[in-house]
Design an enzyme around this catalytic site. Structure first.
Site, PDB file in Angstrom:
ATOM      1  N   GLY A 248       4.648   1.516  -0.792  1.00  0.00           N
ATOM      2  CA  GLY A 248       3.848   0.373  -1.089  1.00  0.00           C
ATOM      3  C   GLY A 248       5.082  -0.936  -1.510  1.00  0.00           C
ATOM      4  O   GLY A 248       4.619  -1.936  -1.613  1.00  0.00           O
ATOM      5  N   PRO A 291       8.175   5.391   1.184  1.00  0.00           N
ATOM      6  CA  PRO A 291       8.313   4.206   1.917  1.00  0.00           C
ATOM      7  C   PRO A 291       7.896   4.191   3.288  1.00  0.00           C
ATOM      8  O   PRO A 291       8.484   4.979   3.857  1.00  0.00           O
ATOM      9  CB  PRO A 291       9.438   3.654   1.637  1.00  0.00           C
ATOM     10  N   ARG A 293       6.624   0.716   5.008  1.00  0.00           N
ATOM     11  CA  ARG A 293       6.938  -0.672   5.621  1.00  0.00           C
ATOM     12  C   ARG A 293       8.395  -1.055   5.154  1.00  0.00           C
ATOM     13  O   ARG A 293       9.096  -1.603   5.977  1.00  0.00           O
ATOM     14  CB  ARG A 293       5.910  -1.639   4.873  1.00  0.00           C
ATOM     15  N   CYS A 361      -9.188 -11.815  24.897  1.00  0.00           N
ATOM     16  CA  CYS A 361     -10.256 -12.665  24.659  1.00  0.00           C
ATOM     17  C   CYS A 361     -11.088 -12.733  23.489  1.00  0.00           C
ATOM     18  O   CYS A 361     -12.035 -11.978  23.251  1.00  0.00           O
ATOM     19  CB  CYS A 361     -11.484 -12.433  26.051  1.00  0.00           C
TER      20      CYS A 361
HETATM   21  C1  LIG Z   1       0.526   3.852   3.629  1.00  0.00           C
HETATM   22  C2  LIG Z   1       1.049   5.180   2.949  1.00  0.00           C
HETATM   23  C3  LIG Z   1       2.268   4.962   2.360  1.00  0.00           C
HETATM   24  C4  LIG Z   1       3.119   3.731   2.619  1.00  0.00           C
HETATM   25  O1  LIG Z   1       3.147   2.515   2.487  1.00  0.00           O
HETATM   26  P1  LIG Z   1       4.087   1.468   2.853  1.00  0.00           P
HETATM   27  O2  LIG Z   1       3.469   0.130   2.220  1.00  0.00           O
HETATM   28  O3  LIG Z   1       4.272   1.289   4.386  1.00  0.00           O
HETATM   29  O4  LIG Z   1       5.479   1.759   2.208  1.00  0.00           O
HETATM   30  C5  LIG Z   1       2.714   5.902   1.418  1.00  0.00           C
HETATM   31  N1  LIG Z   1       2.005   6.994   1.166  1.00  0.00           N
HETATM   32  C6  LIG Z   1       0.625   7.024   1.455  1.00  0.00           C
HETATM   33  C7  LIG Z   1      -0.314   8.008   1.075  1.00  0.00           C
HETATM   34  C8  LIG Z   1       0.046   5.937   2.449  1.00  0.00           C
HETATM   35  O5  LIG Z   1      -1.257   5.866   2.897  1.00  0.00           O
END
Ligand SMILES: *Cc1c(COP(=O)(O)O)cnc(C)c1O
Length: 437
Positions: A248, A291, A293, A361
């Site tokens: 996150g 992680p 993103r 479209c």
């Molecule tokens: C999406 C997700 C992540 C990764 O989240 P990011 O925001 O991309 O770091 C990690 N753990 C779980 C369970 C997720 O659903």
């Protein structure tokens, strides 16, 4: 303008990534093109891995595959020693095909099918993150049938939900993911699992959201989870030994974005865990983060060719490119915002505010609503930044457009890791019934 990783502007005024001139990449691979800065991905993997190991030795970084997963990416992750979060039979298959070790896969998802669970059991996936009591029962049954014991974490709703710049704390959050705390579901699930002969309860897991800048909700979640470990120990006598705090951490999409550093993030969550462990006199658990993103997001750039340009007098100027919501769903889904660079004249002065439109479209198919750029003409090359996470993985064939190619660039070398789809690929699974022939 922030230029992530190895991105720079070369002597010709062209944008360069991984030592590769983007105008030459486009000549070789065409547009739209996803360009991944391999050195930056590896750098991010190592930052997470090394800093975590230094400040909290009993730790593991698991990359969240849903952000961007291909066989080459799986190889890279194995080389960098990361574990891997998977969420579907398809992701498990992809990783296995690349030779990624099954025991380093952590299998998530709120509705794993029996077939997916069997695939995971038979291939030796390391851990199941169980999302509900219904799934726990199904897993026990399938593990018994397969003669295996499944390692599990429970996904818990810690009652903290974070979204980019805000978070909320509630007793009982409305989410399709995980087991509730306040309603006693988490404790019930633990008690059930401890009685199941084919289930090995290893740990707890939570994930509070994505693209989060403020570190406070992460700390709060860590505290709540440690308190739950303590409560479980007091009520059942069972000591949970592993804690997975999810992913996150936010990244930079706009010049004005100021995400927290990985170091700061890891220091804050480990401090919270240590503080609660001391308060409850608990041993420190093995700690995991997941992680997605923040490993691949800024490492990705999408290159487009500019096509039709339309001035709507007194309203706006639409500049259409040869991609759109098929390769970037985030603007339509989340009103995401991006920076872009004119890749073939990167030093040209900015002269106009334009809107970058896709070619699907659908009126919602806009990549960027407002951006100041040099005067554009047909054939110009536009680079949209920070498109490494949740772009290729969310790409689709709307309007029967073919999915772009993906290249890894490093040290002046470009390697194709996903071929551009062909028209033949589009009809590969189509069938004309006999009676229509
Ligand atoms: C999406 C997700 C992540 C990764 O989240 P990011 O925001 O991309 O770091 C990690 N753990 C779980 C369970 C997720 O659903």
């Amino acid at each position: 303008m922030f230029l992530p990783g190895t991105m720079q502007i070369n002597a010709k005024g062209h944008l360069e990534i991984g030592g590769c001139d983007t105008t030459l990449l486009v000549q070789e691979f065409g547009t739209p093109l996803y360009v991944m800065d391999e050195e930056l991905i590896r750098h991010n993997c190592r930052i997470y891995r090394d800093i975590f190991a230094r400040i909290y030795p009993h730790s593991q970084v698991a990359y969240a595959g849903k952000a961007f997963l291909t066989t080459a990416m799986c190889r890279l992750l194995a080389e960098e020693g990361l574990a891997l979060d998977v969420v579907s039979g398809g992701e498990i298959y992809t990783a296995l095909s690349a030779g990624f070790p099954a025991d380093k896969m952590i299998y998530h998802g709120n509705n794993k099918t029996p077939a997916e669970i069997q695939l995971a059991l038979n291939s030796g996936v390391g851990c199941f993150v169980v999302d509900s009591i219904s799934e726990l029962e199904l897993l026990e049954e399938l593990a018994a049938a397969a003669g295996k014991k499944a390692n599990i974490y429970f996904r818990i709703k810690p009652g903290i939900e974070a979204h980019t710049h805000h978070y909320i704390q509630t007793g009982q959050i409305d989410s399709k993911f995980g087991l509730g705390l306040a309603d006693g579901q988490a404790l019930t699930a633990v008690e059930r699992a401890l009685k199941m002969p084919h289930i090995e309860l290893k740990g707890l897991h939570c994930h509070i959201g994505s693209q989060i800048f403020d570190l406070k909700p992460f700390q709060l979640a860590a505290r709540v989870m440690m308190d739950l470990i303590n409560e479980i120990k007091e009520k059942t006598g069972f000591l949970i030994e592993e804690l997975d705090l999810g992913g996150g951490l936010g990244i930079r999409y706009l010049n004005s974005d100021l995400p927290a550093s990985v170091t700061d993030y890891l220091e804050k969550i480990t401090a919270a865990v240590k503080e609660r462990a001391a308060a409850h006199n608990l041993p420190l658990p093995k700690l995991l983060v997941e992680p997605g993103r923040s490993i691949v997001g800024e490492a990705g750039t999408t290159l487009y060719t500019v096509g039709a340009i339309k001035e709507v007098p007194g309203v706006r100027s639409y500049v259409a490119v040869d991609g759109g919501m098929m390769d970037n769903l985030r603007t339509a889904l989340y009103e995401a915002k991006y920076e872009a660079i004119l890749a073939n004249r990167a030093n040209a002065p900015k002269e106009q505010v334009v809107s970058i439109a896709g070619k699907a479209c659908d009126s919602g198919d806009m990549l960027i609503w407002y951006i100041e750029l040099p005067r554009l003409t047909r054939g110009d090359l536009l680079a949209v930044l920070s498109t490494g996470a949740y772009h290729y993985s969310m790409s689709n064939n709307y309007n029967r457009f073919t999915r772009p190619a993906v290249v890894f660039v490093q040290n002046g070398q470009a390697d194709l890791v996903v071929r551009r789809e062909s028209y033949a690929d589009l009809i590969r699974n189509d069938i004309i019934p006999e009676r229509m022939r």
